[in-house]
Motif scaffolding. Sequence first.
Motif, mmCIF file in Angstrom:
data_model
loop_
_atom_site.group_PDB
_atom_site.id
_atom_site.type_symbol
_atom_site.label_atom_id
_atom_site.label_comp_id
_atom_site.label_asym_id
_atom_site.label_seq_id
_atom_site.Cartn_x
_atom_site.Cartn_y
_atom_site.Cartn_z
ATOM 1 N N ARG A 162 0.848 -1.251 -0.017
ATOM 2 C CA ARG A 162 -0.078 0.094 -0.092
ATOM 3 C C ARG A 162 0.971 1.388 0.201
ATOM 4 N N GLN A 202 0.298 5.588 0.107
ATOM 5 C CA GLN A 202 -0.695 6.650 -0.142
ATOM 6 C C GLN A 202 0.198 7.880 -0.196
ATOM 7 N N MET A 260 -0.680 11.929 1.066
ATOM 8 C CA MET A 260 -1.165 12.852 1.771
ATOM 9 C C MET A 260 -0.891 14.236 1.733
ATOM 10 N N ASN A 313 -4.054 12.398 10.512
ATOM 11 C CA ASN A 313 -2.835 11.837 10.019
ATOM 12 C C ASN A 313 -2.645 10.346 11.039
ATOM 13 N N VAL A 364 -6.213 12.574 1.979
ATOM 14 C CA VAL A 364 -5.565 11.464 1.233
ATOM 15 C C VAL A 364 -5.732 11.701 -0.095
ATOM 16 N N PHE A 398 -4.290 10.100 -2.654
ATOM 17 C CA PHE A 398 -3.911 8.746 -3.363
ATOM 18 C C PHE A 398 -3.924 7.497 -2.505
ATOM 19 N N ASP A 399 -4.505 6.561 -2.638
ATOM 20 C CA ASP A 399 -4.399 5.467 -1.719
ATOM 21 C C ASP A 399 -4.466 4.067 -2.831
ATOM 22 N N LYS A 436 -2.281 0.168 -4.228
ATOM 23 C CA LYS A 436 -1.715 -0.890 -3.874
ATOM 24 C C LYS A 436 -0.589 -1.082 -4.999
#
Length: 192
Positions: A138, A140, A142, A169, A178, A180-181, A183
């Motif tokens: 994963r 992310q 932020m 956070n 956020v 983008f999140d 994998k």
Amino acid sequence: MHKYVITTLLIAMVALSGCQKEQPLIKASIGNAGSLSGFYGIRDVAIQTTGGGWTGFGYGAVNGYPGKSADIGKMGIPAHIKGTWRKGWSYDDELVYYRIDAPIDAELAEKKIRTLQNYYKDYQPTRGSMQVIVDEERIQVMFTVGCYSYRMDCSPSEDADPNGWVVMNPSSTTEVVVLFDGKGESSPVPFE
């Protein structure tokens, strides 16, 4: 005749008073690269902005949030993320390698940044931080403007976040959005 002119002017003034010029978007001047689950090597992760430029977040060995930081100039709205990272500190660890090459919804990212920029009732943000955080496969992205309630008033304005985009956070010290999140793919050996 004068009565109609004055009335027209008053209506125009009332109509225009409701129009506000949108504030300039706060750009990130600090970059962070960190992790949520131990030791990682972030080698070459980079984010491309809507303007086409790339900003690197390959800060090397990291452990924890927000991780290492660096001055990144003035980074605008993210549009793409690409790069590799590795879980593990040394070759004595069981290393796992990850990579990603993915678009970021830039229109949504801008909306989220603007929401956080206008979120606080009294705090007026002047700078932002873009953060790349990994947790195994994963990854992310932020964004934060760094309002810390232990030293400033971080009360939100009324109806500041109708979409629920502003969250605490990972260390529960300030709010982030956020952007983008996703994998990445994983491999027991380094990617070519």
